[in-house]
Design an enzyme around this catalytic site. Structure first.
Site, PDB file in Angstrom:
ATOM      1  N   LYS A  44      10.481   4.341  13.310  1.00 59.35           N
ATOM      2  CA  LYS A  44      10.088   4.500  11.917  1.00 59.35           C
ATOM      3  C   LYS A  44      10.706   3.767  10.967  1.00 59.35           C
ATOM      4  O   LYS A  44      10.879   3.800   9.459  1.00 59.35           O
ATOM      5  CB  LYS A  44      10.711   5.798  10.801  1.00 59.35           C
ATOM      6  CG  LYS A  44       9.626   7.077  11.951  1.00 59.35           C
ATOM      7  CD  LYS A  44       8.601   6.594  12.371  1.00 59.35           C
ATOM      8  CE  LYS A  44       7.569   6.772  11.240  1.00 59.35           C
ATOM      9  NZ  LYS A  44       6.409   6.585  11.756  1.00 59.35           N
ATOM     10  N   THR A  48       5.204  -1.270  12.136  1.00 59.73           N
ATOM     11  CA  THR A  48       3.594  -1.868  11.532  1.00 59.73           C
ATOM     12  C   THR A  48       3.818  -2.663  11.116  1.00 59.73           C
ATOM     13  O   THR A  48       2.871  -3.505  11.124  1.00 59.73           O
ATOM     14  CB  THR A  48       3.511  -0.198  11.361  1.00 59.73           C
ATOM     15  OG1 THR A  48       3.595   0.611  12.041  1.00 59.73           O
ATOM     16  CG2 THR A  48       1.996  -0.736  11.760  1.00 59.73           C
ATOM     17  N   HIS A 106      10.122   0.445  21.443  1.00 53.57           N
ATOM     18  CA  HIS A 106      11.518   1.034  20.906  1.00 53.57           C
ATOM     19  C   HIS A 106      12.068   1.474  22.089  1.00 53.57           C
ATOM     20  O   HIS A 106      13.052   2.328  20.753  1.00 53.57           O
ATOM     21  CB  HIS A 106      11.018   2.702  20.145  1.00 53.57           C
ATOM     22  CG  HIS A 106      10.043   3.037  19.421  1.00 53.57           C
ATOM     23  ND1 HIS A 106       9.791   1.710  18.025  1.00 53.57           N
ATOM     24  CD2 HIS A 106       8.505   3.753  19.124  1.00 53.57           C
ATOM     25  CE1 HIS A 106       8.505   2.037  17.373  1.00 53.57           C
ATOM     26  NE2 HIS A 106       8.337   2.970  18.301  1.00 53.57           N
ATOM     27  N   SER A 136      11.911   9.796   7.819  1.00 50.22           N
ATOM     28  CA  SER A 136      10.271   9.357   8.217  1.00 50.22           C
ATOM     29  C   SER A 136      10.038   9.832   9.337  1.00 50.22           C
ATOM     30  O   SER A 136       9.220  10.180   9.725  1.00 50.22           O
ATOM     31  CB  SER A 136      10.419   7.351   7.987  1.00 50.22           C
ATOM     32  OG  SER A 136       9.226   6.936   8.430  1.00 50.22           O
ATOM     33  N   GLN A 227       1.484  -6.215   1.761  1.00 46.24           N
ATOM     34  CA  GLN A 227       1.943  -4.982   0.632  1.00 46.24           C
ATOM     35  C   GLN A 227       1.377  -3.384   1.220  1.00 46.24           C
ATOM     36  O   GLN A 227       0.289  -3.281   1.443  1.00 46.24           O
ATOM     37  CB  GLN A 227       1.769  -5.068  -0.867  1.00 46.24           C
ATOM     38  CG  GLN A 227       2.548  -6.659  -1.144  1.00 46.24           C
ATOM     39  CD  GLN A 227       4.390  -6.431  -0.614  1.00 46.24           C
ATOM     40  OE1 GLN A 227       5.362  -5.595  -1.433  1.00 46.24           O
ATOM     41  NE2 GLN A 227       4.260  -7.670   0.125  1.00 46.24           N
ATOM     42  N   PHE A 228       2.323  -2.794   0.864  1.00 43.74           N
ATOM     43  CA  PHE A 228       2.265  -1.379   1.510  1.00 43.74           C
ATOM     44  C   PHE A 228       0.976  -0.314   0.457  1.00 43.74           C
ATOM     45  O   PHE A 228       0.053  -0.186   1.556  1.00 43.74           O
ATOM     46  CB  PHE A 228       3.273  -0.200   0.445  1.00 43.74           C
ATOM     47  CG  PHE A 228       2.992   1.044   0.881  1.00 43.74           C
ATOM     48  CD1 PHE A 228       3.595   1.523   2.794  1.00 43.74           C
ATOM     49  CD2 PHE A 228       2.789   2.060  -0.028  1.00 43.74           C
ATOM     50  CE1 PHE A 228       3.309   3.058   2.834  1.00 43.74           C
ATOM     51  CE2 PHE A 228       2.244   3.099   0.135  1.00 43.74           C
ATOM     52  CZ  PHE A 228       3.426   3.845   1.561  1.00 43.74           C
ATOM     53  N   MET A 231      -1.488  -1.958   2.723  1.00 44.23           N
ATOM     54  CA  MET A 231      -1.966  -1.647   4.597  1.00 44.23           C
ATOM     55  C   MET A 231      -1.969  -0.107   4.425  1.00 44.23           C
ATOM     56  O   MET A 231      -2.941   0.126   5.549  1.00 44.23           O
ATOM     57  CB  MET A 231      -0.773  -2.276   4.954  1.00 44.23           C
ATOM     58  CG  MET A 231       0.128  -3.443   5.470  1.00 44.23           C
ATOM     59  SD  MET A 231       1.289  -3.657   6.173  1.00 44.23           S
ATOM     60  CE  MET A 231       0.803  -2.738   7.570  1.00 44.23           C
ATOM     61  N   GLY A 256       7.379   4.239   1.885  1.00 46.22           N
ATOM     62  CA  GLY A 256       7.075   2.458   2.359  1.00 46.22           C
ATOM     63  C   GLY A 256       8.182   2.883   1.047  1.00 46.22           C
ATOM     64  O   GLY A 256       8.350   1.316   0.274  1.00 46.22           O
TER      65      GLY A 256
HETATM   66  P1  A3P Z   1       7.888   5.826   5.166  1.00 42.78           P
HETATM   67  O1  A3P Z   1       7.570   7.270   6.016  1.00 42.78           O
HETATM   68  O2  A3P Z   1       9.130   6.676   4.427  1.00 42.78           O
HETATM   69  O3  A3P Z   1       7.211   5.734   4.807  1.00 42.78           O
HETATM   70  P2  A3P Z   1       6.527   2.803  11.408  1.00 42.78           P
HETATM   71  O4  A3P Z   1       5.852   1.341  11.479  1.00 42.78           O
HETATM   72  O5  A3P Z   1       8.090   1.715  12.913  1.00 42.78           O
HETATM   73  O6  A3P Z   1       6.868   3.676  12.508  1.00 42.78           O
HETATM   74  O7  A3P Z   1       6.784   2.928  10.466  1.00 42.78           O
HETATM   75  C1  A3P Z   1       6.689   3.648   9.630  1.00 42.78           C
HETATM   76  C2  A3P Z   1       7.335   2.941   7.803  1.00 42.78           C
HETATM   77  O8  A3P Z   1       7.732   2.177   7.612  1.00 42.78           O
HETATM   78  C3  A3P Z   1       6.485   4.213   6.910  1.00 42.78           C
HETATM   79  O9  A3P Z   1       8.187   4.342   6.338  1.00 42.78           O
HETATM   80  C4  A3P Z   1       5.851   3.193   6.864  1.00 42.78           C
HETATM   81  O10 A3P Z   1       4.928   4.072   5.663  1.00 42.78           O
HETATM   82  C5  A3P Z   1       6.453   2.030   6.307  1.00 42.78           C
HETATM   83  N1  A3P Z   1       5.904   0.583   6.231  1.00 42.78           N
HETATM   84  C6  A3P Z   1       4.796   0.504   7.064  1.00 42.78           C
HETATM   85  N2  A3P Z   1       4.301  -0.369   6.001  1.00 42.78           N
HETATM   86  C7  A3P Z   1       5.025  -0.479   4.944  1.00 42.78           C
HETATM   87  C8  A3P Z   1       4.652  -2.002   4.064  1.00 42.78           C
HETATM   88  N3  A3P Z   1       3.224  -2.375   3.986  1.00 42.78           N
HETATM   89  N4  A3P Z   1       5.505  -1.680   3.167  1.00 42.78           N
HETATM   90  C9  A3P Z   1       6.784  -0.323   3.159  1.00 42.78           C
HETATM   91  N5  A3P Z   1       6.808   0.384   3.834  1.00 42.78           N
HETATM   92  C10 A3P Z   1       5.839  -0.075   5.343  1.00 42.78           C
END
Ligand code: A3P
Length: 292
Positions: A44, A48, A106, A136, A227-228, A231, A256
């Site tokens: 988290k 991604t 991880h 998260s 950007q969030f 995606m 995000g």
């Molecule tokens: P939140 O749960 O705080 O929204 P991982 O990919 O390691 O599992 O991490 C997931 C976290 O990264 C989630 O956080 C997700 O929303 C955030 N995330 C993924 N893509 C993002 C982006 N483009 N911009 C900002 N946050 C992003």
């Protein structure tokens, strides 16, 4: 009837679930290639996001079909993942036809298959501040049925502080990788908060680390695309095809943001957390921001 949630057990000193250890012989003996790029994170922390950016940096010009037809978890296999009725991470990685191969993990630094070090692979590590990372991870464990049962927020947070999470303690993970960076020049250590603050600047740094000569226009396109909100809409990036996840409970692309912890931590939880944090992070030069 839903299958029971996996439980944690001690695996070489790290709490893990069977999903991430069932394929251990293949993981341990995984043959890395010198140009493989390992994307390592505590769960988290922005895995991604960085996977998506790296995939675009390498393949948006030459293999645009990947972005429209392959979910991110196939483009960037999750090395230690072995869910029932799914191809294992090692099988997916071995079947990749790209060069470089982008591979996600991880695992804490001490459990990385030795071939990645022997082959001197580049590693991109992403870390996120402990509080937002906890929030998260909590919401993720609520919605992902192959994660351990999170319980309520308060008990989750206690377990998180004690390192009773799949892949172990956040504190050990981020500091273990930070220490490795001091002796491994091919390790680029990134922070989620820096990415939120200025994604373009962080893409530039990634390009210098990877020796990529993407043009300013290409990098700007990738910045916008990653950007969030974009995606979140992209079915190849938002995990909408992952059947073990229940988006009615919480979406994968959730908020995000930096600072969402303030909506979860009570004053008492925050004080206790800060006290623990200072004890555990006293001896490191690694610093995080909990707001930007
Ligand atoms: P939140 O749960 O705080 O929204 P991982 O990919 O390691 O599992 O991490 C997931 C976290 O990264 C989630 O956080 C997700 O929303 C955030 N995330 C993924 N893509 C993002 C982006 N483009 N911009 C900002 N946050 C992003």
């Amino acid at each position: 009837m839903k299958p029971p949630r996996p439980t944690l057990f001690d695996f070489h000193g790290v709490p893990m679930t069977h999903i991430f250890t069932d394929d251990w012989e293949n993981i341990k003996h995984f043959q890395a290639r010198p140009d493989d790029i390992l994307i390592a994170t505590y769960p988290k922390a922005g895995t991604t996001w960085v996977s998506y950016i790296l995939d675009l940096l390498y393949f948006s010009q030459t293999r645009p079909d990947r972005q429209t037809s392959m979910p991110i978890y196939e483009r960037v296999p999750f090395l230690e993942n072995k869910k029932p009725n799914h191809p294992s991470g090692t099988d997916l990685a071995n079947s990749l036809d790209t060069s470089p191969r982008l591979i996600k993990t991880h695992l804490p630094v001490q459990l990385i298959p030795k071939s990645f070090w022997e082959q001197k692979c580049r590693v991109v590590y992403v870390a996120r501040n402990a509080k937002d990372n906890a929030v998260s991870y909590f919401h993720f464990n609520r919605m992902d049925s192959v994660q351990p049962e999170p319980g309520d927020w308060n008990s989750f947070l206690q377990n998180y502080m004690e390192g009773q999470m799949a892949f172990g303690s956040w504190f050990d993970h981020v500091t273990g990788w930070w220490e490795r960076k001091q002796s491994h020049p091919k390790l680029h250590y990134m922070l989620f908060e820096d990415m939120v603050e200025d994604t373009g600047r962080e893409i530039d740094k990634l390009c210098s680390f990877l020796g990529l000569t993407s043009t300013a226009a290409e990098k700007e396109q990738i910045r916008r695309q990653s950007q969030f909100d974009n995606m979140k809409k992209d079915d190849m990036a938002n995990y909408s095809s992952a059947i073990v996840m229940d988006f009615k409970i919480s979406p994968f692309m959730r908020k995000g943001k930096v600072g969402d912890w303030k909506n979860h931590f009570t004053v008492a939880q925050n004080e206790q957390f800060d006290e623990e944090y200072h004890k555990k992070m006293n001896n490191t030069t690694l610093h995080f921001r909990t707001e930007v």
